[in-house]
Every structure is written in C-alpha cells, then in structure tokens.
Design a protein around this motif. Sequence first.
Motif, PDB file in Angstrom:
ATOM      1  N   ARG A  61     -10.879  -8.099  -3.146  1.00 38.22           N
ATOM      2  CA  ARG A  61     -10.543  -8.329  -1.738  1.00 38.22           C
ATOM      3  C   ARG A  61     -10.025  -9.747  -1.523  1.00 38.22           C
ATOM      4  O   ARG A  61      -9.072  -9.964  -0.773  1.00 38.22           O
ATOM      5  CB  ARG A  61     -11.763  -8.084  -0.852  1.00 38.22           C
ATOM      6  N   ALA A  62     -10.689 -10.728  -2.170  1.00 32.07           N
ATOM      7  CA  ALA A  62     -10.274 -12.122  -1.990  1.00 32.07           C
ATOM      8  C   ALA A  62      -8.890 -12.365  -2.571  1.00 32.07           C
ATOM      9  O   ALA A  62      -8.093 -13.147  -2.036  1.00 32.07           O
ATOM     10  CB  ALA A  62     -11.299 -13.053  -2.631  1.00 32.07           C
ATOM     11  N   LYS A  63      -8.567 -11.695  -3.676  1.00 35.98           N
ATOM     12  CA  LYS A  63      -7.231 -11.802  -4.253  1.00 35.98           C
ATOM     13  C   LYS A  63      -6.189 -11.183  -3.328  1.00 35.98           C
ATOM     14  O   LYS A  63      -5.128 -11.779  -3.069  1.00 35.98           O
ATOM     15  CB  LYS A  63      -7.186 -11.086  -5.610  1.00 35.98           C
ATOM     16  N   TRP A  73     -11.909 -14.144   1.669  1.00 35.05           N
ATOM     17  CA  TRP A  73     -12.130 -15.397   0.938  1.00 35.05           C
ATOM     18  C   TRP A  73     -13.444 -16.035   1.359  1.00 35.05           C
ATOM     19  O   TRP A  73     -14.226 -16.492   0.531  1.00 35.05           O
ATOM     20  CB  TRP A  73     -10.973 -16.361   1.151  1.00 35.05           C
ATOM     21  N   ARG A  74     -13.706 -16.046   2.662  1.00 40.99           N
ATOM     22  CA  ARG A  74     -14.974 -16.611   3.148  1.00 40.99           C
ATOM     23  C   ARG A  74     -16.155 -15.796   2.621  1.00 40.99           C
ATOM     24  O   ARG A  74     -17.182 -16.353   2.244  1.00 40.99           O
ATOM     25  CB  ARG A  74     -14.985 -16.640   4.670  1.00 40.99           C
ATOM     26  N   LEU A  86      -7.929 -16.092  -3.195  1.00 37.52           N
ATOM     27  CA  LEU A  86      -8.406 -16.315  -4.558  1.00 37.52           C
ATOM     28  C   LEU A  86      -7.243 -16.229  -5.542  1.00 37.52           C
ATOM     29  O   LEU A  86      -6.394 -15.339  -5.427  1.00 37.52           O
ATOM     30  CB  LEU A  86      -9.467 -15.253  -4.895  1.00 37.52           C
ATOM     31  N   ARG A  87      -7.215 -17.152  -6.486  1.00 35.70           N
ATOM     32  CA  ARG A  87      -6.136 -17.168  -7.464  1.00 35.70           C
ATOM     33  C   ARG A  87      -6.062 -15.823  -8.196  1.00 35.70           C
ATOM     34  O   ARG A  87      -7.080 -15.192  -8.485  1.00 35.70           O
ATOM     35  CB  ARG A  87      -6.301 -18.320  -8.442  1.00 35.70           C
ATOM     36  N   GLN A  88      -4.852 -15.399  -8.508  1.00 33.43           N
ATOM     37  CA  GLN A  88      -4.628 -14.058  -9.038  1.00 33.43           C
ATOM     38  C   GLN A  88      -5.152 -13.876 -10.468  1.00 33.43           C
ATOM     39  O   GLN A  88      -5.396 -12.752 -10.897  1.00 33.43           O
ATOM     40  CB  GLN A  88      -3.133 -13.724  -8.991  1.00 33.43           C
ATOM     41  N   ASP A  89      -5.306 -14.961 -11.224  1.00 29.22           N
ATOM     42  CA  ASP A  89      -5.783 -14.809 -12.596  1.00 29.22           C
ATOM     43  C   ASP A  89      -7.302 -14.894 -12.703  1.00 29.22           C
ATOM     44  O   ASP A  89      -7.855 -14.920 -13.799  1.00 29.22           O
ATOM     45  CB  ASP A  89      -5.126 -15.836 -13.527  1.00 29.22           C
TER      46      ASP A  89
END
Length: 213
Positions: A143-145, A92-93, A150-153
């Motif tokens: 990766r962020a998901k 996320w970062r 990170l939001r899935q959509d």
Amino acid sequence: MPDQTSHKPPGDGLRADARENRAKILRAAREAFAAQGVDVPVAAVARRAGVGVATLYRRFPTRASLVTEAFAEELSHCVSVLDDGLADPDPWRGFWTVIEKVCLLQAADRGFTQAFLKEFPDQTDFTLERTRAEERLALLVQRAKEAGGLRQDFEPGDITLLLLANGGVTVGSGEEAATASRRLVAYLLQSFRAEATAPLPPPAPLGLDRIPA
C-alpha cells in the motif's frame, strides 16, 4: 443447550487464593521474561512470584502455556497495531506508524519479542500470529509503495533487517534502549522514503523467523 462453560475467562472458577497465585505468577513471568527472555528458568519465575514450582505447574503445565498467557495482552496489542496501520487512510503514515510502534515494543520488552518469534511444539498461537503479521506487513509495504510514499525497491524482508538492527541496538543500550531505538528507526524510515532513490544491493530473502529469539 449451549455449553455455558466454554467462554469462561482464564482462571474462572478458581478459589480466591488460587486466582491470586495465578495473577502473581503471570505478573512475575512478565517481569522475568522482559528482563531475561522467555528461557529464564521456571523456578526463577516461581521464586519471583513467591510460590512453589509445583503451584506454578498446576496453573501452567508447560512453559508455552505460561508464555502465551503472560503475553496475551501484548499479542493482542501487536495485532491491533498492524490492523490500525492498514486502516490508516494514508498508507505511508500507516506504514511509518507501525514500524515505530513495533520497534518500540521490541525495545521495551525482550520477552515478548522472543515469545512472538519462538517456536513452541505444543502451542501454535504465536506461530499463527507471526504468519498473519508477515501477511499484514507485506500488505502495508504494498500500500505504501502504491501510494508513492515508500521507495519501490523496498521489500517486506527489509523489515526483518530493520528489526535485526533494532534488536542489536536495544540489547546494548540498557536504560536508553527506547531512545536508541527511536533514533535508529527515524534514520531508517527517512531512507525508506520514495525520494531516496539511490539504488540498493539485492534484498535478502528474510522472514521474521530469522530474527534470533
């Protein structure tokens, strides 16, 4: 015996005055492209550099060669930003940092953004790097998901929406472009978090080539 000339840096072997002219042309091109975009007349670049148009064309026979050389350092920086984001142990970062840096680059240098997105028939460097950038961005999103940040959509095409919005804000903000960009990006990044779960309309299938150059 290996060819000892194949790895010479650009401009190597030129006379001192020719090297100086080349450096002046590149400096003037960066300044002109940043202020007015990559379609600024070549004659205007030559005037800014204090050389004749013929001298400019001897060093850079096409606009594409001039643009590519002028933004070689920025292109390398953009690629390294994406690589650093992918190397961050916190996905996320890494995603957040890449978005911030890319948007600030867009705000700071109109010429580079145009060069990165423009198609040049005789120069493939920027086209190839844009394709690689899209692949890296898609991996950053994945990766962020998977890490739950990170939001899935969220879709990779949403990055193009962000850059379209950022480009619109920065073009109209003058000297405050960087400040306006940071504010907009901060708002949007907060809405990208997984905690922001309100449903969204379907994504638009947008690639980086949809951003006006």
